[in-house]
Design a protein around this motif. Structure first.
Motif, short mmCIF file in Angstrom:
data_model
loop_
_atom_site.label_atom_id
_atom_site.label_comp_id
_atom_site.label_asym_id
_atom_site.label_seq_id
_atom_site.Cartn_x
_atom_site.Cartn_y
_atom_site.Cartn_z
N VAL A 22 46.54 5.39 -23.10
CA VAL A 22 45.11 5.21 -23.31
C VAL A 22 44.88 3.92 -24.10
O VAL A 22 45.41 3.76 -25.19
N GLY A 23 44.10 3.03 -23.53
CA GLY A 23 43.78 1.78 -24.20
C GLY A 23 44.28 0.58 -23.43
O GLY A 23 45.49 0.40 -23.26
N GLY A 24 43.35 -0.23 -22.94
CA GLY A 24 43.70 -1.38 -22.13
C GLY A 24 43.74 -2.67 -22.91
O GLY A 24 43.43 -3.74 -22.38
N VAL A 80 44.57 4.17 -18.91
CA VAL A 80 43.16 4.55 -18.96
C VAL A 80 42.41 3.68 -19.96
O VAL A 80 42.82 3.55 -21.12
N GLU A 81 41.32 3.08 -19.52
CA GLU A 81 40.50 2.22 -20.38
C GLU A 81 39.02 2.61 -20.24
O GLU A 81 38.50 2.73 -19.12
N LEU A 126 40.20 -4.84 -18.68
CA LEU A 126 41.31 -4.85 -19.63
C LEU A 126 41.15 -6.02 -20.61
O LEU A 126 40.42 -6.97 -20.34
N ILE A 127 41.88 -5.91 -21.74
CA ILE A 127 41.86 -6.93 -22.81
C ILE A 127 40.53 -7.69 -22.87
O ILE A 127 40.46 -8.89 -22.58
N PRO A 128 39.44 -7.00 -23.23
CA PRO A 128 38.10 -7.60 -23.22
C PRO A 128 37.93 -8.78 -24.16
O PRO A 128 36.99 -9.57 -24.00
N ASN A 182 36.53 2.11 -16.94
CA ASN A 182 35.29 2.89 -17.13
C ASN A 182 35.59 4.39 -17.19
O ASN A 182 34.83 5.21 -16.65
N THR A 183 36.69 4.73 -17.82
CA THR A 183 37.12 6.14 -17.88
C THR A 183 37.31 6.55 -19.33
O THR A 183 38.18 6.03 -20.03
#
Length: 258
Positions: free
Chosen positions: A170-172, A208-209, A214-216, A240-241
């Motif tokens: 969890v975490g992009g 999951v992001e 990703l990496i905004p 978007n999850t």
């Protein structure tokens, strides 16, 4: 001589201690002291390599004492129990050995200037079940715990009838995408070391992001390239999850998907 105390030997703390030690400590214009509960520094962006076994923290970490000697600052090991702003000192808890014997007593370190650089930890946003069922990746001990669990999972798979191994991340951000990719590299190497039927095709990594990319913090072009490379490697990326709950054998999304 002024006392400069830096609490926390992470990327910010050790860089500041090095800079001030070279600039002021070397000329004895100030006494610079770095405080950390650990004896060595490991750059946090490399934790995914510890987690997958690519890097050995014992070989690739940096000794605070040795680095301090080379850059003219002193090091004190210990956990902060108190900061007295009126009398200007920090108090450190005793240091105990593996057998429970006290190695160093509690100490007070005076300061004229105090920098608190204790870093951060992953935010679970109070999501139900995360604390009980998920592994965080904030330090080397957690990374080694992940590695141990990963190897146990792969060993069990190699001697079972299961068709694949599922790992969810969890975490992009940078750590999430690097860990996702590194897992496939780890599987390729482990297959050569006798882990039976384990291979890249049998590994199923889901990333999951909650955000739209990703990496905004980086540009959309870099984000798009990262997404493309991960999917090419085999990672199932869900944007978007939002995760609303973690259970023993899975993650539950806001839409009710497991």
């Amino acid at each position: 001589m002024k006392n400069v105390v830096i609490v926390g030997g992470g990327a910010g703390g050790i860089e500041l201690a090095t800079f001030l030690g070279d600039k002021l400590g070397r000329k004895e214009q100030a006494k610079v002291t770095l405080v950390d509960r650990n004896t060595t520094h490991l750059w946090k962006p490399l934790l995914h390599e510890i987690a997958t076994g690519v890097m050995d923290d014992g070989m690739d970490s940096l000794s605070y004492r040795a680095h301090g000697k080379n850059h003219h600052f002193s090091f004190e090991q210990g956990s902060i129990t108190r900061i007295n702003r009126e009398q200007k000192y920090v108090e450190l808890a005793p240091v105990y050995g593996q057998e429970g014997d006290m190695l160093v007593v509690a100490r007070r370190i005076p300061y004229d200037y105090l920098v608190v650089a204790i870093g951060s930890k992953s935010n679970d946003f109070g999501t139900k079940g995360v604390a009980e069922h998920c592994i965080f990746l904030d330090g080397s001990e957690q990374a080694k715990h992940f590695q141990k669990r990963m190897l146990e999972l792969f060993l069990r798979f190699s001697h079972s009838q299961d068709k694949d191994v599922k790992i969810a991340i969890v975490g992009g951000g940078a750590t999430g995408i690097e860990l996702s990719a590194e897992l496939y590299n780890a599987v390729s190497h482990l297959n050569e070391y006798g882990f039976g039927k384990l291979n890249r095709a049998s590994l199923k990594v889901t990333l999951v992001e909650a955000g739209s990319r990703l990496i905004p913090a980086l540009t959309e072009k870099v984000s798009g390239s990262a997404l493309s490379e991960l999917r090419k490697a085999g990672v199932d990326v869900h944007l978007n999850t939002m995760i609303t709950e973690a259970v023993e054998n899975g993650l539950i999304t806001k839409d009710g998907e497991k």
